[in-house]
Design a protein around this motif. Structure first.
Motif, PDB file in Angstrom:
ATOM      1  N   ALA A  40     -51.645   3.237  18.585  1.00  0.00           N
ATOM      2  CA  ALA A  40     -51.065   4.233  17.680  1.00  0.00           C
ATOM      3  C   ALA A  40     -50.402   3.549  16.494  1.00  0.00           C
ATOM      4  CB  ALA A  40     -50.044   5.097  18.431  1.00  0.00           C
ATOM      5  N   LEU A  41     -49.709   2.437  16.745  1.00  0.00           N
ATOM      6  CA  LEU A  41     -49.075   1.704  15.653  1.00  0.00           C
ATOM      7  C   LEU A  41     -50.107   1.114  14.708  1.00  0.00           C
ATOM      8  CD1 LEU A  41     -46.103  -0.185  17.330  1.00  0.00           C
ATOM      9  CD2 LEU A  41     -45.966   1.444  15.468  1.00  0.00           C
ATOM     10  N   LEU A  42     -51.179   0.575  15.264  1.00  0.00           N
ATOM     11  CA  LEU A  42     -52.215  -0.031  14.431  1.00  0.00           C
ATOM     12  C   LEU A  42     -52.919   1.004  13.566  1.00  0.00           C
ATOM     13  CD1 LEU A  42     -53.791  -2.532  16.985  1.00  0.00           C
ATOM     14  CD2 LEU A  42     -52.410  -3.098  14.990  1.00  0.00           C
ATOM     15  N   ASP A  43     -52.930   2.256  14.035  1.00  0.00           N
ATOM     16  CA  ASP A  43     -53.602   3.317  13.286  1.00  0.00           C
ATOM     17  C   ASP A  43     -52.721   3.924  12.207  1.00  0.00           C
ATOM     18  OD1 ASP A  43     -55.900   3.002  14.719  1.00  0.00           O
ATOM     19  OD2 ASP A  43     -55.422   4.567  16.184  1.00  0.00           O
ATOM     20  N   LEU A  44     -51.441   3.519  12.146  1.00  0.00           N
ATOM     21  CA  LEU A  44     -50.548   4.107  11.147  1.00  0.00           C
ATOM     22  C   LEU A  44     -50.970   3.709   9.748  1.00  0.00           C
ATOM     23  CD1 LEU A  44     -47.005   3.543  12.683  1.00  0.00           C
ATOM     24  CD2 LEU A  44     -48.175   5.712  12.374  1.00  0.00           C
ATOM     25  N   GLN A  49     -48.175  -2.022   2.664  1.00  0.00           N
ATOM     26  CA  GLN A  49     -47.120  -2.470   3.557  1.00  0.00           C
ATOM     27  C   GLN A  49     -47.715  -3.125   4.799  1.00  0.00           C
ATOM     28  OE1 GLN A  49     -44.846   0.296   6.236  1.00  0.00           O
ATOM     29  NE2 GLN A  49     -43.210  -0.111   4.767  1.00  0.00           N
ATOM     30  N   HIS A  50     -47.121  -4.237   5.186  1.00  0.00           N
ATOM     31  CA  HIS A  50     -47.525  -4.906   6.421  1.00  0.00           C
ATOM     32  C   HIS A  50     -46.279  -5.196   7.233  1.00  0.00           C
ATOM     33  CE1 HIS A  50     -49.562  -7.497   9.267  1.00  0.00           C
ATOM     34  NE2 HIS A  50     -48.628  -8.404   9.052  1.00  0.00           N
ATOM     35  N   LEU A  51     -46.276  -4.791   8.496  1.00  0.00           N
ATOM     36  CA  LEU A  51     -45.134  -4.996   9.372  1.00  0.00           C
ATOM     37  C   LEU A  51     -45.479  -5.987  10.466  1.00  0.00           C
ATOM     38  CD1 LEU A  51     -44.029  -1.280   9.929  1.00  0.00           C
ATOM     39  CD2 LEU A  51     -43.332  -2.834   8.095  1.00  0.00           C
ATOM     40  N   THR A  52     -44.559  -6.917  10.724  1.00  0.00           N
ATOM     41  CA  THR A  52     -44.664  -7.804  11.881  1.00  0.00           C
ATOM     42  C   THR A  52     -43.723  -7.258  12.948  1.00  0.00           C
ATOM     43  OG1 THR A  52     -45.136  -9.719  10.487  1.00  0.00           O
ATOM     44  CG2 THR A  52     -44.399 -10.155  12.732  1.00  0.00           C
ATOM     45  N   LEU A  53     -44.259  -6.973  14.123  1.00  0.00           N
ATOM     46  CA  LEU A  53     -43.496  -6.263  15.152  1.00  0.00           C
ATOM     47  C   LEU A  53     -43.316  -7.094  16.414  1.00  0.00           C
ATOM     48  CD1 LEU A  53     -45.338  -2.828  14.853  1.00  0.00           C
ATOM     49  CD2 LEU A  53     -43.214  -3.494  13.720  1.00  0.00           C
ATOM     50  N   ALA A  54     -42.165  -6.946  17.041  1.00  0.00           N
ATOM     51  CA  ALA A  54     -41.897  -7.537  18.348  1.00  0.00           C
ATOM     52  C   ALA A  54     -41.691  -6.399  19.338  1.00  0.00           C
ATOM     53  CB  ALA A  54     -40.661  -8.431  18.301  1.00  0.00           C
ATOM     54  N   SER A  55     -42.539  -6.338  20.356  1.00  0.00           N
ATOM     55  CA  SER A  55     -42.413  -5.281  21.356  1.00  0.00           C
ATOM     56  C   SER A  55     -41.201  -5.524  22.236  1.00  0.00           C
ATOM     57  CB  SER A  55     -43.684  -5.249  22.215  1.00  0.00           C
ATOM     58  OG  SER A  55     -43.540  -4.327  23.280  1.00  0.00           O
ATOM     59  N   GLU A 166     -33.539  -5.302   0.536  1.00  0.00           N
ATOM     60  CA  GLU A 166     -32.874  -5.301   1.836  1.00  0.00           C
ATOM     61  C   GLU A 166     -33.765  -5.983   2.880  1.00  0.00           C
ATOM     62  OE1 GLU A 166     -29.926  -4.315   2.605  1.00  0.00           O
ATOM     63  OE2 GLU A 166     -29.286  -3.217   0.823  1.00  0.00           O
ATOM     64  N   ASN A 167     -33.202  -6.179   4.091  1.00  0.00           N
ATOM     65  CA  ASN A 167     -33.996  -6.814   5.142  1.00  0.00           C
ATOM     66  C   ASN A 167     -34.641  -5.786   6.059  1.00  0.00           C
ATOM     67  OD1 ASN A 167     -31.603  -6.007   6.328  1.00  0.00           O
ATOM     68  ND2 ASN A 167     -31.410  -7.803   7.633  1.00  0.00           N
ATOM     69  N   TYR A 168     -34.919  -4.620   5.504  1.00  0.00           N
ATOM     70  CA  TYR A 168     -35.713  -3.625   6.217  1.00  0.00           C
ATOM     71  C   TYR A 168     -36.672  -2.980   5.212  1.00  0.00           C
ATOM     72  CZ  TYR A 168     -32.364  -0.265   4.216  1.00  0.00           C
ATOM     73  OH  TYR A 168     -31.574   0.459   3.365  1.00  0.00           O
ATOM     74  N   PRO A 169     -37.813  -2.482   5.669  1.00  0.00           N
ATOM     75  CA  PRO A 169     -38.829  -1.963   4.744  1.00  0.00           C
ATOM     76  C   PRO A 169     -38.595  -0.515   4.330  1.00  0.00           C
ATOM     77  CG  PRO A 169     -39.659  -1.888   6.977  1.00  0.00           C
ATOM     78  CD  PRO A 169     -38.297  -2.534   7.057  1.00  0.00           C
ATOM     79  N   GLN A 204     -40.488   1.922  25.474  1.00  0.00           N
ATOM     80  CA  GLN A 204     -40.959   0.797  24.671  1.00  0.00           C
ATOM     81  C   GLN A 204     -40.717   1.094  23.193  1.00  0.00           C
ATOM     82  OE1 GLN A 204     -45.202   0.076  24.650  1.00  0.00           O
ATOM     83  NE2 GLN A 204     -44.929  -2.112  24.303  1.00  0.00           N
ATOM     84  N   VAL A 205     -40.155   0.125  22.484  1.00  0.00           N
ATOM     85  CA  VAL A 205     -39.912   0.250  21.055  1.00  0.00           C
ATOM     86  C   VAL A 205     -40.404  -1.038  20.381  1.00  0.00           C
ATOM     87  CG1 VAL A 205     -37.959   1.826  21.284  1.00  0.00           C
ATOM     88  CG2 VAL A 205     -37.564  -0.651  21.290  1.00  0.00           C
ATOM     89  N   PHE A 206     -40.330  -1.068  19.035  1.00  0.00           N
ATOM     90  CA  PHE A 206     -40.862  -2.207  18.288  1.00  0.00           C
ATOM     91  C   PHE A 206     -39.881  -2.600  17.196  1.00  0.00           C
ATOM     92  CE2 PHE A 206     -44.197   0.317  20.102  1.00  0.00           C
ATOM     93  CZ  PHE A 206     -45.027  -0.625  20.709  1.00  0.00           C
ATOM     94  N   VAL A 207     -39.495  -3.878  17.201  1.00  0.00           N
ATOM     95  CA  VAL A 207     -38.572  -4.400  16.196  1.00  0.00           C
ATOM     96  C   VAL A 207     -39.378  -4.938  15.019  1.00  0.00           C
ATOM     97  CG1 VAL A 207     -36.672  -5.993  15.738  1.00  0.00           C
ATOM     98  CG2 VAL A 207     -36.990  -5.061  18.044  1.00  0.00           C
ATOM     99  N   VAL A 208     -39.022  -4.520  13.811  1.00  0.00           N
ATOM    100  CA  VAL A 208     -39.688  -5.018  12.604  1.00  0.00           C
ATOM    101  C   VAL A 208     -39.058  -6.366  12.256  1.00  0.00           C
ATOM    102  CG1 VAL A 208     -40.290  -4.552  10.211  1.00  0.00           C
ATOM    103  CG2 VAL A 208     -40.079  -2.649  11.825  1.00  0.00           C
ATOM    104  N   THR A 209     -39.679  -7.452  12.715  1.00  0.00           N
ATOM    105  CA  THR A 209     -39.118  -8.786  12.514  1.00  0.00           C
ATOM    106  C   THR A 209     -39.454  -9.361  11.140  1.00  0.00           C
ATOM    107  OG1 THR A 209     -41.055  -9.807  13.560  1.00  0.00           O
ATOM    108  CG2 THR A 209     -39.164  -9.299  14.976  1.00  0.00           C
ATOM    109  N   ASP A 210     -40.476  -8.826  10.500  1.00  0.00           N
ATOM    110  CA  ASP A 210     -40.832  -9.267   9.152  1.00  0.00           C
ATOM    111  C   ASP A 210     -41.682  -8.172   8.514  1.00  0.00           C
ATOM    112  OD1 ASP A 210     -40.932 -10.836   6.909  1.00  0.00           O
ATOM    113  OD2 ASP A 210     -42.382 -12.280   7.697  1.00  0.00           O
ATOM    114  N   PHE A 211     -41.723  -8.144   7.186  1.00  0.00           N
ATOM    115  CA  PHE A 211     -42.525  -7.139   6.497  1.00  0.00           C
ATOM    116  C   PHE A 211     -42.866  -7.626   5.107  1.00  0.00           C
ATOM    117  CE2 PHE A 211     -38.149  -6.268   5.440  1.00  0.00           C
ATOM    118  CZ  PHE A 211     -38.189  -5.933   4.083  1.00  0.00           C
TER     119      PHE A 211
END
Length: 215
Positions: A40-44, A49-55, A166-169, A204-211
């Motif tokens: 579902a996340l990959l289909d967003l 924009q590109h997000l790097t995520l940590a599950s 900022e450090n968030y997208p 389960q959630v996902f932290v945006v560690t980089d963008f």
């Protein structure tokens, strides 16, 4: 004929096999659910924009109506840092990392009075502040504040994060405006926002560690 003890041993062995099979089946179901969330996340749609995520998984929650915080099972070792945003499997904003350990992190939920970040209405383009409020916390809602009487924000409008340097997208879905209310002073207004993330049933959630994003 088999002895009674032999029959008992065979029964116990079969019971262990059944338990092992049931455990494997449960593990498979969990893996399938996790894969579905990742798909579902990959289909967003993330144009520009590109997000790097940590599950991560929610392992604890603040049990009161004065704070909206959860604890995750991932931390510095997984490149999680304070200030990063946390989203659900649909890309909706859950909150922002407050404190980090080596293998844990505390997240301030979007409804918590301590949370504040910039936001933007999708259809109106109006900029404002996404801020948790004490009176809205028990309802799990947040506010889109610092609006003027001339700002054309309406009920039903979606609100996204907006970040410049900022450090968030930008572009993370906060939620939908439910109601517009006047602030006590009468000079500004605020929109009551129902978060898009299901804050009461977080797993389960996902932290945006980089963008990376293009403006």
């Amino acid at each position: 004929m088999k002895g009674i003890q032999a029959l008992r041993d065979e029964r116990d062995a079969l019971a262990k096999q059944v338990a092992a099979l049931e455990k494997t089946a449960r593990t498979g179901e969990l893996a399938q659910a996790e894969n579905a969330r990742l798909r579902a996340l990959l289909d967003l749609p993330k144009a520009g924009q590109h997000l790097t995520l940590a599950s991560a998984w929610v392992i604890a929650r603040t049990p009161d109506n004065w704070q909206g915080e959860v604890t995750l099972d991932q931390g510095r070792a997984q490149k999680v840092a304070a200030g990063q945003c946390v989203i659900d499997e649909n890309g909706a904003l859950v909150g922002r990392v407050k404190e980090v350990g080596k293998h844990w992190a505390v997240v301030t939920l979007v409804c918590d009075p301590a949370l504040s970040l910039a936001g933007q209405g999708v259809s109106s383009g109006v900029l404002g502040a996404v801020e948790g409020r004490t009176d809205l916390l028990p309802k799990g809602e947040t506010s889109f504040s610092c609006l003027t009487a001339a700002d054309p924000v309406q009920a039903g409008e979606r609100v996204l994060t907006f970040a410049a340097g900022e450090n968030y997208p930008s572009g993370l879905l906060v939620g939908t405006v439910r109601q517009i209310v006047d602030d006590p002073g009468g000079l500004t207004r605020a929109a009551i926002v129902e978060p898009a993330a299901d804050l009461n049933n977080l797993g389960q959630v996902f932290v945006v560690t980089d963008f990376w994003e293009v403006r």
